[in-house]
Design a protein around this motif. Sequence first.
Motif, PDB file in Angstrom:
ATOM      1  N   VAL A 354      -0.716   5.674  -2.410  1.00  0.00           N
ATOM      2  CA  VAL A 354      -1.513   5.147  -3.520  1.00  0.00           C
ATOM      3  C   VAL A 354      -1.039   3.749  -3.889  1.00  0.00           C
ATOM      4  O   VAL A 354      -1.846   2.819  -4.059  1.00  0.00           O
ATOM      5  N   ARG A 355       0.261   3.562  -3.999  1.00  0.00           N
ATOM      6  CA  ARG A 355       0.800   2.255  -4.377  1.00  0.00           C
ATOM      7  C   ARG A 355       0.489   1.197  -3.319  1.00  0.00           C
ATOM      8  O   ARG A 355       0.281   0.026  -3.644  1.00  0.00           O
ATOM      9  N   HIS A 356       0.452   1.595  -2.057  1.00  0.00           N
ATOM     10  CA  HIS A 356       0.072   0.635  -1.021  1.00  0.00           C
ATOM     11  C   HIS A 356      -1.361   0.179  -1.219  1.00  0.00           C
ATOM     12  O   HIS A 356      -1.672  -1.015  -1.066  1.00  0.00           O
ATOM     13  N   HIS A 357      -2.259   1.088  -1.540  1.00  0.00           N
ATOM     14  CA  HIS A 357      -3.652   0.716  -1.788  1.00  0.00           C
ATOM     15  C   HIS A 357      -3.777  -0.265  -2.963  1.00  0.00           C
ATOM     16  O   HIS A 357      -4.650  -1.134  -2.965  1.00  0.00           O
ATOM     17  N   LEU A 358      -2.915  -0.099  -3.949  1.00  0.00           N
ATOM     18  CA  LEU A 358      -3.001  -0.953  -5.138  1.00  0.00           C
ATOM     19  C   LEU A 358      -2.550  -2.379  -4.857  1.00  0.00           C
ATOM     20  O   LEU A 358      -3.005  -3.316  -5.508  1.00  0.00           O
ATOM     21  N   ASP A 359      -1.669  -2.559  -3.881  1.00  0.00           N
ATOM     22  CA  ASP A 359      -1.152  -3.896  -3.542  1.00  0.00           C
ATOM     23  C   ASP A 359      -0.731  -3.907  -2.075  1.00  0.00           C
ATOM     24  O   ASP A 359       0.468  -3.858  -1.762  1.00  0.00           O
ATOM     25  N   PRO A 360      -1.677  -3.958  -1.136  1.00  0.00           N
ATOM     26  CA  PRO A 360      -1.343  -3.849   0.297  1.00  0.00           C
ATOM     27  C   PRO A 360      -0.329  -4.885   0.768  1.00  0.00           C
ATOM     28  O   PRO A 360       0.631  -4.552   1.464  1.00  0.00           O
ATOM     29  N   SER A 361      -0.519  -6.131   0.409  1.00  0.00           N
ATOM     30  CA  SER A 361       0.379  -7.183   0.896  1.00  0.00           C
ATOM     31  C   SER A 361       1.785  -7.026   0.344  1.00  0.00           C
ATOM     32  O   SER A 361       2.785  -7.128   1.076  1.00  0.00           O
ATOM     33  N   GLY A 362       1.874  -6.771  -0.948  1.00  0.00           N
ATOM     34  CA  GLY A 362       3.189  -6.577  -1.555  1.00  0.00           C
ATOM     35  C   GLY A 362       3.885  -5.351  -1.012  1.00  0.00           C
ATOM     36  O   GLY A 362       5.096  -5.351  -0.784  1.00  0.00           O
ATOM     37  N   THR A 366       7.605  -5.005   1.159  1.00  0.00           N
ATOM     38  CA  THR A 366       8.739  -4.263   0.605  1.00  0.00           C
ATOM     39  C   THR A 366       8.853  -2.853   1.179  1.00  0.00           C
ATOM     40  O   THR A 366       9.637  -2.040   0.682  1.00  0.00           O
ATOM     41  N   TRP A 367       8.103  -2.567   2.228  1.00  0.00           N
ATOM     42  CA  TRP A 367       8.046  -1.217   2.792  1.00  0.00           C
ATOM     43  C   TRP A 367       9.424  -0.720   3.222  1.00  0.00           C
ATOM     44  O   TRP A 367      10.198  -1.447   3.839  1.00  0.00           O
ATOM     45  N   PRO A 405      -6.305  -6.049  -4.787  1.00  0.00           N
ATOM     46  CA  PRO A 405      -5.222  -5.415  -5.551  1.00  0.00           C
ATOM     47  C   PRO A 405      -5.714  -4.927  -6.910  1.00  0.00           C
ATOM     48  O   PRO A 405      -6.603  -5.516  -7.523  1.00  0.00           O
ATOM     49  N   VAL A 406      -5.131  -3.823  -7.356  1.00  0.00           N
ATOM     50  CA  VAL A 406      -5.464  -3.229  -8.656  1.00  0.00           C
ATOM     51  C   VAL A 406      -4.167  -2.965  -9.400  1.00  0.00           C
ATOM     52  O   VAL A 406      -3.218  -2.413  -8.819  1.00  0.00           O
ATOM     53  N   GLY A 407      -4.116  -3.337 -10.654  1.00  0.00           N
ATOM     54  CA  GLY A 407      -2.923  -3.095 -11.448  1.00  0.00           C
ATOM     55  C   GLY A 407      -3.012  -1.790 -12.220  1.00  0.00           C
ATOM     56  O   GLY A 407      -3.918  -1.620 -13.043  1.00  0.00           O
ATOM     57  N   LEU A 408      -2.108  -0.878 -11.950  1.00  0.00           N
ATOM     58  CA  LEU A 408      -2.044   0.381 -12.691  1.00  0.00           C
ATOM     59  C   LEU A 408      -0.633   0.575 -13.225  1.00  0.00           C
ATOM     60  O   LEU A 408       0.347   0.162 -12.597  1.00  0.00           O
ATOM     61  N   SER A 409      -0.539   1.228 -14.365  1.00  0.00           N
ATOM     62  CA  SER A 409       0.761   1.531 -14.945  1.00  0.00           C
ATOM     63  C   SER A 409       1.389   2.715 -14.218  1.00  0.00           C
ATOM     64  O   SER A 409       0.738   3.402 -13.422  1.00  0.00           O
ATOM     65  N   VAL A 410       2.660   2.958 -14.500  1.00  0.00           N
ATOM     66  CA  VAL A 410       3.363   4.090 -13.893  1.00  0.00           C
ATOM     67  C   VAL A 410       2.664   5.393 -14.243  1.00  0.00           C
ATOM     68  O   VAL A 410       2.482   6.273 -13.383  1.00  0.00           O
TER      69      VAL A 410
END
Length: 450
Positions: A354-362, A366-367, A405-410
Amino acid sequence: MMIRTLFTNLVTALSLLSGGPLMAGERPLPTPITADDFRPFDTRRAALGQLLFYDKLLSGNRNISCATCHHPEFGTSDGLSLGVGEGGVGIGPTRRIRQDANRPLKRVPRNAPALFNLGHKSVSVMFHDGRVTDADSYGVGFNTPVEEWLPPGLQSVLAAQSLIPLTSKVEMAGSPDENDLAAAANRRIDQVWPVVVTRLQANPDYVALFKAAFDDIDSAADITAAHLGNALDDFQNSEWQSYASPFDDYLNGDATALNPSQTRGLQLFYGKANCASCHSGPLLTDQGFHALALPPFGPGRVRLFDLMARDVGRMSETDLLEDAYRFRTPSLRNVALTAPYGHNGAFATLEGMVRHHLDPSGSLETWDRGQLVLADDPGFAASDFNIWQDSREMARLMARVDIEPVGLSVSEVADLVAFLHALTDPNARKGRLGSPETVPSGLPVDQQDS
């Protein structure tokens, strides 16, 4: 929080009563799946297909079955990032690599996909790169790597797909110097199936089962590769139909089927997180192809002229540059059962994916390689990450991302993951027939403790 949940449930109930589309966030919810949404199947052929699916007789060296890499104990997959086909021992994440003359040539280049709902009438494309589709490109009903040599008489795209792994050196065939099946594959891909059919024709139990399942079979000589593919199709179609998850209960009018976190996750999925832009429809897939910059590793599914262990995805099928690094959108039904995730299993957890989908490049930058679940082998490990040394290839991969990219909280990520768990059908994993104790060949059936 309670007020928000009650409001969501009230809107859902009103939508059901009015007959209008259910809404969540910005997109409508899919219509509920029913048994009528699946292709019809014959129970006799499904029972035969069950035995074939678990029988190692279909493999070159008689040591691996379809179920070895698609076992119900592991969500109809194998629990590995990249599997081990021919040359492996055991099943699941503990499958190990033989270290003798019959060790595998390489890891299977892609993650073993789950088999849930493949008999749904909407399914039209198979494999991560879509190299099997229902397009009649060669006058034989389907577009496959076999082209015009595909056996006639196959009843569905799933039946066509079922025959392809039998031809692969690293999946089920083995090396040409090991057995007659692999030697046939080395000559021409379509010569594999007559070898398999001959094995079935030589087994009296299978001959009797084929005769009972197919009205056009009167003797062993009548058995064809199409009968094999259609039996495997009817089994997979009937075995893993899945439409009884909490999400399905919600779609069918039970506003209490999802807990508060899952309800918030549903709102995010169909709204702010934009998941439903690709994971749409009743199976939660658009059956399209998208580039997500997943971290590359392993042998790659290379083309004949590639000099590096890369995987260009859909482009390997279409030869179109715009399709580079695009892979098929997987169905998310029972996704919580099918880790690791991605076309190469790059992420061990749903949260990681899920976190990869939210920011693929980032995420790519950091993978953590520790997320991989791989069979240990010093020889393979030495080259698993060679592609990262190719700066141009990595730049090409990072330049092709089809999602914003999509910003979501924890807490929002946690809610989204909770909703994905609500897609689990508690009965689908077991299947309708389950795993047989024995098969007609007498070869051992893979069990979890094997």
